[in-house]
Design a protein around this motif. Structure first.
Motif, PDB file in Angstrom:
ATOM      1  N   VAL A  86     -10.045  14.245 -21.745  1.00  0.00           N
ATOM      2  CA  VAL A  86     -11.513  13.847 -21.789  1.00  0.00           C
ATOM      3  C   VAL A  86     -12.110  14.582 -22.827  1.00  0.00           C
ATOM      4  CG1 VAL A  86     -13.789  14.278 -20.434  1.00  0.00           C
ATOM      5  CG2 VAL A  86     -11.681  13.199 -19.203  1.00  0.00           C
ATOM      6  N   LYS A  87     -11.711  15.735 -22.749  1.00  0.00           N
ATOM      7  CA  LYS A  87     -12.058  16.645 -24.062  1.00  0.00           C
ATOM      8  C   LYS A  87     -11.830  16.288 -25.496  1.00  0.00           C
ATOM      9  CE  LYS A  87     -10.499  20.921 -25.399  1.00  0.00           C
ATOM     10  NZ  LYS A  87     -10.007  22.215 -25.108  1.00  0.00           N
ATOM     11  N   ARG A 141     -14.508  13.311 -25.941  1.00  0.00           N
ATOM     12  CA  ARG A 141     -15.718  13.824 -26.269  1.00  0.00           C
ATOM     13  C   ARG A 141     -15.881  14.395 -27.744  1.00  0.00           C
ATOM     14  NH1 ARG A 141     -18.076  17.495 -21.655  1.00  0.00           N
ATOM     15  NH2 ARG A 141     -19.999  17.379 -23.043  1.00  0.00           N
ATOM     16  N   GLN A 142     -14.698  15.268 -28.096  1.00  0.00           N
ATOM     17  CA  GLN A 142     -14.623  15.685 -29.434  1.00  0.00           C
ATOM     18  C   GLN A 142     -14.765  14.333 -30.406  1.00  0.00           C
ATOM     19  OE1 GLN A 142     -11.213  17.869 -29.270  1.00  0.00           O
ATOM     20  NE2 GLN A 142     -12.107  19.905 -28.846  1.00  0.00           N
ATOM     21  N   VAL A 198     -16.071  11.474 -30.098  1.00  0.00           N
ATOM     22  CA  VAL A 198     -17.357  10.820 -30.017  1.00  0.00           C
ATOM     23  C   VAL A 198     -18.374  11.695 -31.033  1.00  0.00           C
ATOM     24  CG1 VAL A 198     -19.356  10.152 -28.738  1.00  0.00           C
ATOM     25  CG2 VAL A 198     -17.160   9.400 -27.882  1.00  0.00           C
ATOM     26  N   ASN A 199     -18.302  12.941 -30.661  1.00  0.00           N
ATOM     27  CA  ASN A 199     -19.129  13.827 -31.329  1.00  0.00           C
ATOM     28  C   ASN A 199     -18.773  13.873 -32.869  1.00  0.00           C
ATOM     29  OD1 ASN A 199     -20.744  16.394 -31.885  1.00  0.00           O
ATOM     30  ND2 ASN A 199     -18.576  17.298 -32.409  1.00  0.00           N
ATOM     31  N   LEU A 256     -17.721  10.569 -16.790  1.00  0.00           N
ATOM     32  CA  LEU A 256     -17.040  10.621 -18.158  1.00  0.00           C
ATOM     33  C   LEU A 256     -18.044   9.856 -18.994  1.00  0.00           C
ATOM     34  CD1 LEU A 256     -14.665  10.321 -19.902  1.00  0.00           C
ATOM     35  CD2 LEU A 256     -13.976   8.323 -18.602  1.00  0.00           C
ATOM     36  N   TYR A 281     -20.979  11.763 -20.010  1.00  0.00           N
ATOM     37  CA  TYR A 281     -20.733  12.952 -21.161  1.00  0.00           C
ATOM     38  C   TYR A 281     -20.534  12.325 -22.520  1.00  0.00           C
ATOM     39  CZ  TYR A 281     -19.710  16.888 -17.919  1.00  0.00           C
ATOM     40  OH  TYR A 281     -19.766  17.775 -16.891  1.00  0.00           O
ATOM     41  N   LEU A 282     -19.967  10.995 -22.545  1.00  0.00           N
ATOM     42  CA  LEU A 282     -19.685  10.512 -23.987  1.00  0.00           C
ATOM     43  C   LEU A 282     -21.164   9.921 -24.473  1.00  0.00           C
ATOM     44  CD1 LEU A 282     -16.573   8.435 -22.941  1.00  0.00           C
ATOM     45  CD2 LEU A 282     -16.546  10.644 -24.156  1.00  0.00           C
ATOM     46  N   ASP A 305     -22.802  13.061 -25.527  1.00  0.00           N
ATOM     47  CA  ASP A 305     -22.323  13.580 -26.623  1.00  0.00           C
ATOM     48  C   ASP A 305     -22.551  12.898 -28.013  1.00  0.00           C
ATOM     49  OD1 ASP A 305     -20.909  15.696 -25.372  1.00  0.00           O
ATOM     50  OD2 ASP A 305     -19.065  14.450 -25.101  1.00  0.00           O
TER      51      ASP A 305
END
Ligand code: NIG
Length: 339
Positions: free
Chosen positions: A288-289, A292-293, A295-296, A325, A328-329, A332
Motif C-alpha cells: 500500500v505504501k 501511495r508513493q 500516486v503522490n 485504501l 488514502y489514494l 494523496d
C-alpha cells in the motif's frame, strides 16, 4: 445522464459520524443540489476535484473475472466523509458528485451463461453503454476545468476516461497504469481486459506505461505486442521486487519520462497491491505504501489530468480496509497536486 445518481445532503448526513471539537471531511465537501446538465452544473463551482463512483462490475463479468467491484464506491464514501477536515486534506476543493448506477443492468445479466458466445456478447455490449456514460462524464468534468477522480468499477472504465480526456482536450492523451496486467487484450468486444487496446486502436491513447506487470499473467502474444509498439513501455513486478534488477524510484522516473510530455491519466488497479480483494487478488504485489508513493509521485506533475482507482471488490469483512485504501489514494493525489 440517466445513470448518474447525484449524492445528496441527506445521504451525506446519514454517513457522517460527527465528533464534538472536530470537523470531518464530509462537513466541508461540496455537493450539487440538482442535476441539470453536468457541465453547466459544475463549471462555475469553486472546486478543483470532482469525485464520482462507477457502481459496476459488468466489465469484469465480460472478462470472465471475479465480480464485486460495484461496491467500492459505497465503501469509499463511508470512510472518505469521515476523515478529518484540516489544512492537509483540503475538503473545500472537492465536489462529491455521486455515482453512475448500473443495478438494473447487473440484475439483467445475473442469470446469463457467459460461457456461451451469444450471452457473453450481450454482456460485452452493455460495457459499451457504460463506456458512453464514462466518456461523457469525464469529458464534461475536464471541459469544466476540473480534475476527475474516478472510483470504479472494473478496469474497462479506463477506456471512457481516456476517450473523455482526449475529446475534452482535442488530442490523444498518455497514461501510466499501476497494474499486474496490461489490459491490452484483443478487441473482441469490450471488457475489463481491453480498455487500453481499444483506446489505442481508436486513436485516443498515445504513450502508455504499464508499471509492475506480472510476468505470469501476460500472454506471449501480448508480451510481443507491447514490446513491439514504440509508444508502449513497461516494467515487471518481478524485475523490480523479486529479482531487484530495477529500482522502484528510478522506474517511476522512467515512467514519468514516458508520459509527462503531455496530459496524462493515472490508473491504479488495486490488483497490483498485495492482498487487496479484487477480481485478480494476489498474495504477491506492491505494498500500500508503494501505491501511495506512486500516486503522490505522478500526481505532483502538472500534466496529471485524472486519477482512476479500480477493481477493488469489497466484501463485508474487507469493506473498511478498501474504503481506507481508496481514501488514502484520493487524498494523496489531492495533496500531491497542491504541493
Ligand atoms: N482488468 C483486469 N484485467 C485482467 C483480469 C485478470 C483476472 O481477472 O483474472 C486481465 O484481463 O488479464
Amino acid at each position: 445522464m440517466q445513470h448518474l445518481i447525484v449524492f445528496t445532503e441527506k445521504e451525506k448526513q446519514q454517513l457522517l459520524k460527527k465528533r464534538k471539537g472536530e470537523t470531518k471531511f464530509g462537513e466541508h465537501i461540496q455537493l450539487i443540489p440538482n442535476l441539470t446538465k453536468i457541465y453547466v452544473d459544475i463549471v462555475n463551482l469553486d472546486v478543483d476535484y470532482v469525485v464520482f463512483g462507477i457502481n459496476e462490475d459488468i466489465g469484469i463479468t465480460a472478462n470472465l473475472g471475479k465480480t464485486g467491484a460495484y461496491k467500492a464506491w459505497d465503501a469509499t464514501l463511508k470512510v472518505l466523509l469521515n476523515i478529518q477536515s484540516n489544512a492537509l486534506t483540503n475538503a473545500k476543493r472537492v465536489l462529491i458528485l455521486g455515482h453512475l448506477d448500473y443495478t438494473k443492468q447487473r440484475n439483467a445479466i445475473a442469470d446469463l451463461d457467459v460461457s456461451k458466445k451469444k450471452q457473453l456478447s450481450k454482456v460485452r455490449n452493455l460495457v459499451e453503454d457504460i463506456d458512453k456514460d464514462v466518456t461523457h462524464l469525464v469529458s464534461s468534468i475536464i471541459k469544466a476545468g476540473k480534475t476527475p477522480i474516478i472510483i470504479g468499477g472494473g478496469h474497462n472504465n479506463a477506456y471512457g476516461n481516456i476517450k473523455g480526456c482526449a475529446l475534452a482536450n482535442n488530442e490523444k492523451i498518455n497514461v501510466v497504469n499501476f497494474d499486474a496486467h496490461s489490459d491490452f487484450r484483443a478487441e473482441e468486444g469490450r471488457h475489463s481486459g481491453n480498455g487500453f487496446s481499444y483506446a489505442y486502436a481508436e486513436g485516443f491513447l498515445k504513450n502508455y506505461f504499464i508499471f509492475g506487470l506480472h510476468e505470469n499473467y501476460t500472454s506471449s502474444n501480448l508480451l510481443n505486442t507491447i514490446k513491439k509498439v514504440k509508444s508502449i513501455n513497461f516494467n515487471t513486478y518481478e524485475a523490480i521486487e523479486v529479482r531487484k534488477e530495477l529500482d522502484y524510484s528510478s522506474e517511476m522516473k522512467n515512467a514519468l519520462n514516458h508520459v509527462s510530455d503531455k496530459k496524462f491519466g493515472i490508473e491504479i488497479d488495486c490488483d497490483a497491491i498485495k492482498n487487496i480483494p479484487s477480481s485478480a487478488m494476489t498474495p504477491s504485489g506492491f505494498s500500500v505504501k508503494q501505491a501511495r508513493q506512486f500516486v503522490n509521485y505522478f500526481g505532483k506533475d502538472a500534466n496529471a489530468t485524472y486519477l482512476h482507482i479500480c477493481e477493488a471488490a469489497p466484501t463485508k469483512k474487507s469493506e473498511t480496509k478498501i474504503g481506507k485504501l481508496i481514501t488514502y489514494l484520493i487524498t494523496d493525489f489531492i495533496r500531491a497536486q497542491k504541493s
